[in-house]
Design a protein around this motif. Structure first.
Motif, mmCIF file in Angstrom:
data_model
loop_
_atom_site.group_PDB
_atom_site.id
_atom_site.type_symbol
_atom_site.label_atom_id
_atom_site.label_comp_id
_atom_site.label_asym_id
_atom_site.label_seq_id
_atom_site.Cartn_x
_atom_site.Cartn_y
_atom_site.Cartn_z
ATOM 1 N N ILE A 59 59.202 50.448 47.556
ATOM 2 C CA ILE A 59 60.648 50.513 47.817
ATOM 3 C C ILE A 59 61.360 49.457 46.971
ATOM 4 O O ILE A 59 62.378 49.744 46.326
ATOM 5 C CB ILE A 59 60.948 50.320 49.317
ATOM 6 C CG1 ILE A 59 60.419 51.518 50.108
ATOM 7 C CG2 ILE A 59 62.445 50.104 49.562
ATOM 8 C CD1 ILE A 59 60.427 51.323 51.605
ATOM 9 N N LEU A 60 60.834 48.255 46.955
ATOM 10 C CA LEU A 60 61.445 47.191 46.158
ATOM 11 C C LEU A 60 61.403 47.517 44.664
ATOM 12 O O LEU A 60 62.370 47.233 43.936
ATOM 13 C CB LEU A 60 60.750 45.852 46.435
ATOM 14 C CG LEU A 60 60.992 45.264 47.822
ATOM 15 C CD1 LEU A 60 60.067 44.078 48.061
ATOM 16 C CD2 LEU A 60 62.443 44.853 48.004
ATOM 17 N N GLY B 218 69.322 38.944 43.609
ATOM 18 C CA GLY B 218 69.060 37.504 43.604
ATOM 19 C C GLY B 218 67.810 37.156 42.821
ATOM 20 O O GLY B 218 67.788 36.169 42.080
ATOM 21 N N LEU B 219 66.771 37.969 42.961
ATOM 22 C CA LEU B 219 65.542 37.742 42.194
ATOM 23 C C LEU B 219 65.810 37.866 40.700
ATOM 24 O O LEU B 219 65.327 37.057 39.901
ATOM 25 C CB LEU B 219 64.460 38.747 42.610
ATOM 26 C CG LEU B 219 63.884 38.596 44.017
ATOM 27 C CD1 LEU B 219 62.984 39.787 44.344
ATOM 28 C CD2 LEU B 219 63.119 37.292 44.161
ATOM 29 N N ARG B 220 66.613 38.867 40.345
ATOM 30 C CA ARG B 220 66.950 39.036 38.928
ATOM 31 C C ARG B 220 67.746 37.836 38.420
ATOM 32 O O ARG B 220 67.487 37.320 37.330
ATOM 33 C CB ARG B 220 67.741 40.312 38.704
ATOM 34 C CG ARG B 220 68.122 40.443 37.246
ATOM 35 C CD ARG B 220 69.008 41.592 36.960
ATOM 36 N NE ARG B 220 69.286 41.622 35.525
ATOM 37 C CZ ARG B 220 69.919 42.603 34.937
ATOM 38 N NH1 ARG B 220 70.331 43.637 35.646
ATOM 39 N NH2 ARG B 220 70.155 42.563 33.660
ATOM 40 N N GLN B 221 68.704 37.400 39.208
ATOM 41 C CA GLN B 221 69.511 36.262 38.766
ATOM 42 C C GLN B 221 68.645 35.027 38.557
ATOM 43 O O GLN B 221 68.799 34.313 37.565
ATOM 44 C CB GLN B 221 70.626 35.974 39.761
ATOM 45 C CG GLN B 221 71.551 34.870 39.288
ATOM 46 C CD GLN B 221 72.694 34.645 40.234
ATOM 47 O OE1 GLN B 221 72.492 34.076 41.305
ATOM 48 N NE2 GLN B 221 73.862 35.089 39.847
ATOM 49 N N ALA C 210 59.170 43.447 36.864
ATOM 50 C CA ALA C 210 58.501 42.134 36.821
ATOM 51 C C ALA C 210 58.926 41.245 37.985
ATOM 52 O O ALA C 210 58.106 40.509 38.529
ATOM 53 C CB ALA C 210 58.773 41.435 35.498
ATOM 54 N N VAL C 211 60.205 41.306 38.379
ATOM 55 C CA VAL C 211 60.666 40.436 39.470
ATOM 56 C C VAL C 211 59.984 40.791 40.786
ATOM 57 O O VAL C 211 59.794 39.917 41.637
ATOM 58 C CB VAL C 211 62.209 40.450 39.635
ATOM 59 C CG1 VAL C 211 62.902 39.915 38.403
ATOM 60 C CG2 VAL C 211 62.732 41.814 40.011
ATOM 61 N N ILE C 212 59.599 42.047 40.933
ATOM 62 C CA ILE C 212 58.910 42.470 42.161
ATOM 63 C C ILE C 212 57.421 42.160 42.060
ATOM 64 O O ILE C 212 56.808 41.694 43.022
ATOM 65 C CB ILE C 212 59.134 43.972 42.430
ATOM 66 C CG1 ILE C 212 60.632 44.303 42.502
ATOM 67 C CG2 ILE C 212 58.406 44.415 43.707
ATOM 68 C CD1 ILE C 212 61.433 43.491 43.499
ATOM 69 N N GLU D 161 64.529 48.946 39.917
ATOM 70 C CA GLU D 161 64.868 49.832 38.803
ATOM 71 C C GLU D 161 66.326 50.272 38.903
ATOM 72 O O GLU D 161 67.067 50.225 37.912
ATOM 73 C CB GLU D 161 63.951 51.057 38.805
ATOM 74 C CG GLU D 161 64.223 52.001 37.658
ATOM 75 C CD GLU D 161 63.295 53.202 37.655
ATOM 76 O OE1 GLU D 161 63.702 54.232 37.097
ATOM 77 O OE2 GLU D 161 62.182 53.113 38.202
ATOM 78 N N GLU D 162 66.750 50.659 40.083
ATOM 79 C CA GLU D 162 68.129 51.107 40.285
ATOM 80 C C GLU D 162 69.139 49.982 40.053
ATOM 81 O O GLU D 162 70.252 50.223 39.595
ATOM 82 C CB GLU D 162 68.297 51.680 41.692
ATOM 83 C CG GLU D 162 67.556 52.985 41.895
ATOM 84 C CD GLU D 162 67.578 53.476 43.340
ATOM 85 O OE1 GLU D 162 68.286 52.872 44.182
ATOM 86 O OE2 GLU D 162 66.874 54.462 43.624
ATOM 87 N N GLU D 163 68.748 48.749 40.344
ATOM 88 C CA GLU D 163 69.634 47.598 40.169
ATOM 89 C C GLU D 163 69.535 47.000 38.767
ATOM 90 O O GLU D 163 70.235 46.034 38.458
ATOM 91 C CB GLU D 163 69.318 46.519 41.214
ATOM 92 C CG GLU D 163 69.656 46.907 42.640
ATOM 93 C CD GLU D 163 71.152 47.017 42.891
ATOM 94 O OE1 GLU D 163 71.928 46.319 42.215
ATOM 95 O OE2 GLU D 163 71.545 47.808 43.768
ATOM 96 N N GLY D 164 68.657 47.551 37.924
ATOM 97 C CA GLY D 164 68.516 47.057 36.562
ATOM 98 C C GLY D 164 67.756 45.745 36.459
ATOM 99 O O GLY D 164 67.869 45.031 35.468
ATOM 100 N N ALA D 165 66.979 45.434 37.481
ATOM 101 C CA ALA D 165 66.253 44.164 37.493
ATOM 102 C C ALA D 165 64.887 44.258 36.835
ATOM 103 O O ALA D 165 64.339 43.246 36.409
ATOM 104 C CB ALA D 165 66.087 43.666 38.929
#
Length: 106
Positions: A4-5, A44-47, A17-19, A10-14
């Motif tokens: 799910i994450l 937040g993880l992407r940021q 790798a962050v997951i 992917e949908e949030e453009g992150a």
């Protein structure tokens, strides 16, 4: 939960790798959270990944003076001078951080 994450990242453009960096315990802690909360978490993880890479968030467009870093880009509601900032730990880790050109208007 990790799947799910990964979908949300992917949908949030992150990106995945962050997951993939999350521990199993971190992923398990997301169980039961709403999709809205999980999306905010992924952003937040992407940021944090961007900051660690020296990438300025788009919405951080105000030049602020940090006592530790000097001139830095922060968000619009930030005071003009701060004791420390989100860039401090990345600067201390050796990351080159983006700084505003003091000769240009912000």
């Amino acid at each position: 939960m990790r799947d799910i994450l990964l979908r949300l990242s992917e949908e949030e453009g992150a990106g995945p790798a962050v997951i993939h960096r999350l521990s199993d315990e971190d992923v398990a802690a997301c169980t039961g959270e709403s999709e809205k909360t999980l999306r905010a978490y992924v952003r937040g993880l992407r940021q944090q990944a961007d900051l660690a890479a020296g990438i300025k968030p788009l919405e951080w467009n105000v030049a602020v003076n940090c006592r530790g870093c000097g001139p830095v880009w922060l968000w619009p509601t930030c005071p003009a001078e701060v004791i420390a900032c989100p860039w401090c730990r990345h600067r201390k880790a050796g990351t080159r951080i983006p700084t505003p050109d003091p000769s240009l208007p912000t």
